[in-house]
Design a protein around this motif. Sequence first.
Motif, PDB file in Angstrom:
ATOM      1  N   ALA A   1      30.910  45.675 -32.083  1.00  0.00           N
ATOM      2  CA  ALA A   1      30.289  44.560 -32.815  1.00  0.00           C
ATOM      3  C   ALA A   1      31.358  43.542 -33.191  1.00  0.00           C
ATOM      4  O   ALA A   1      31.807  43.502 -34.342  1.00  0.00           O
ATOM      5  CB  ALA A   1      29.594  45.086 -34.067  1.00  0.00           C
ATOM      6  N   PRO A   2      31.814  42.717 -32.229  1.00  0.00           N
ATOM      7  CA  PRO A   2      32.833  41.725 -32.573  1.00  0.00           C
ATOM      8  C   PRO A   2      32.281  40.694 -33.560  1.00  0.00           C
ATOM      9  O   PRO A   2      31.069  40.454 -33.589  1.00  0.00           O
ATOM     10  CB  PRO A   2      33.165  41.069 -31.225  1.00  0.00           C
ATOM     11  CG  PRO A   2      32.010  41.353 -30.344  1.00  0.00           C
ATOM     12  CD  PRO A   2      31.365  42.614 -30.843  1.00  0.00           C
ATOM     13  N   GLU A   3      33.177  40.117 -34.375  1.00  0.00           N
ATOM     14  CA  GLU A   3      32.727  39.067 -35.287  1.00  0.00           C
ATOM     15  C   GLU A   3      32.222  37.897 -34.460  1.00  0.00           C
ATOM     16  O   GLU A   3      32.809  37.568 -33.420  1.00  0.00           O
ATOM     17  CB  GLU A   3      33.904  38.633 -36.177  1.00  0.00           C
ATOM     18  CG  GLU A   3      34.175  39.661 -37.248  1.00  0.00           C
ATOM     19  CD  GLU A   3      35.501  39.462 -37.969  1.00  0.00           C
ATOM     20  OE1 GLU A   3      36.172  38.448 -37.739  1.00  0.00           O
ATOM     21  OE2 GLU A   3      35.847  40.353 -38.752  1.00  0.00           O
ATOM     22  N   THR A   4      31.125  37.269 -34.899  1.00  0.00           N
ATOM     23  CA  THR A   4      30.532  36.207 -34.091  1.00  0.00           C
ATOM     24  C   THR A   4      31.463  34.999 -34.072  1.00  0.00           C
ATOM     25  O   THR A   4      31.817  34.466 -35.125  1.00  0.00           O
ATOM     26  CB  THR A   4      29.164  35.791 -34.673  1.00  0.00           C
ATOM     27  OG1 THR A   4      28.400  36.979 -34.814  1.00  0.00           O
ATOM     28  CG2 THR A   4      28.449  34.827 -33.751  1.00  0.00           C
ATOM     29  N   PRO A   5      31.889  34.575 -32.877  1.00  0.00           N
ATOM     30  CA  PRO A   5      32.825  33.448 -32.809  1.00  0.00           C
ATOM     31  C   PRO A   5      32.158  32.127 -33.193  1.00  0.00           C
ATOM     32  O   PRO A   5      30.934  31.978 -33.064  1.00  0.00           O
ATOM     33  CB  PRO A   5      33.237  33.426 -31.334  1.00  0.00           C
ATOM     34  CG  PRO A   5      32.816  34.729 -30.765  1.00  0.00           C
ATOM     35  CD  PRO A   5      31.626  35.157 -31.562  1.00  0.00           C
ATOM     36  N   PRO A   6      32.971  31.147 -33.637  1.00  0.00           N
ATOM     37  CA  PRO A   6      32.430  29.851 -34.051  1.00  0.00           C
ATOM     38  C   PRO A   6      32.180  28.901 -32.881  1.00  0.00           C
ATOM     39  O   PRO A   6      31.835  27.745 -33.089  1.00  0.00           O
ATOM     40  CB  PRO A   6      33.542  29.304 -34.956  1.00  0.00           C
ATOM     41  CG  PRO A   6      34.790  29.930 -34.421  1.00  0.00           C
ATOM     42  CD  PRO A   6      34.424  31.266 -33.870  1.00  0.00           C
ATOM     43  N   VAL A   7      32.403  29.366 -31.660  1.00  0.00           N
ATOM     44  CA  VAL A   7      32.232  28.533 -30.456  1.00  0.00           C
ATOM     45  C   VAL A   7      31.456  29.352 -29.426  1.00  0.00           C
ATOM     46  O   VAL A   7      31.337  30.566 -29.566  1.00  0.00           O
ATOM     47  CB  VAL A   7      33.610  28.134 -29.855  1.00  0.00           C
ATOM     48  CG1 VAL A   7      34.379  27.216 -30.781  1.00  0.00           C
ATOM     49  CG2 VAL A   7      34.435  29.367 -29.508  1.00  0.00           C
TER      50      VAL A   7
END
Length: 257
Positions: free
Chosen positions: A37-43
């Motif tokens: 569950a990677p942190e949701t990227p801002p891009v």
Amino acid sequence: MRILILGGTTEASDLASRLAADSRFEVVLSLAGRTAAPETPPVPFRIGGFGGSKRLASWLVAECMDAVVDATHPFAARISANAVQAVLSANIPLASIVRPAWQPQQGDRWTEVTSFLAAALALGASPRRVFLSVGRLELSAFADAAQHTFVARTIDPPGDLRLPPRISFVHDRGPFEVETEIRLLTQQHIDVVVSKNSGGAATYAKIEAARRLQIPVVMVARPSKPSLHIVADVSAAQSWLERRLALHDGSHSERGV
Ligand code: NAP
């Protein structure tokens, strides 16, 4: 200007956040998919391997990428080798963020080794309580060091890996603070820490905690990793992109694009 960031690190996330609000850049962040569950990227982002350097080169051309920033971890050597080969064949500029390695400070008690198997051997024959901070995929190297009791910190559970018989887990994700690291090492009665020489600030607290507690550290040296234009941090990568943008805009206006 279209940018691919090869990620999986705090630098990659920081650079993506800085560029997200800048309409001059269209950024795609690429993650290997190692964490569940990677942190949701801002891009915009993509997850998973490209299938080797040739396919990465084709992907860069098909996606009209203008520049690549390799912000992968110092121990992720294969993707960097692929990236260098791919950009050379696709004729696209690449900057590599290379964090300086940690250097021993006064009071540190390091044994430096060049592999995870060597780290397991360096723990010695007598039983010890070992804090393993090497990442999930390297745990198998310690499977035969059955005389020791391990506490391993990983982001995800180990899954189907060969493990030492006495191992417990702390699941957590950096950055970490020195005081909490001191508490963890003390509560777990740790005799020795095994760490990768990752460099950077996010995971350095355990090294400082070990120094303050006078606990020895087995430090695994980083592998050699192919790179092109080396920059030391996110700000330098951003400046490099600004310079590429100026060149890019210049060449487009000359061509009347
Ligand atoms: P690696 O050995 O260099 O790469 C193995 C393969 O995984 C590559 O050939 C590539 O597959 C794929 N891959 C790696 N990074 C990728 C990315 N950012 N985007 C797309 N595909 C990628 O890498 P690793 O040591 O397994 O590390 C995997 C990822 O975890 C890296 O992104 C790294 O930044 C991050 N990470 C690694 C460590 C570590 O200690 N190794 C620690 C923290 C974070 P294809 O050949 O199919 O393209």
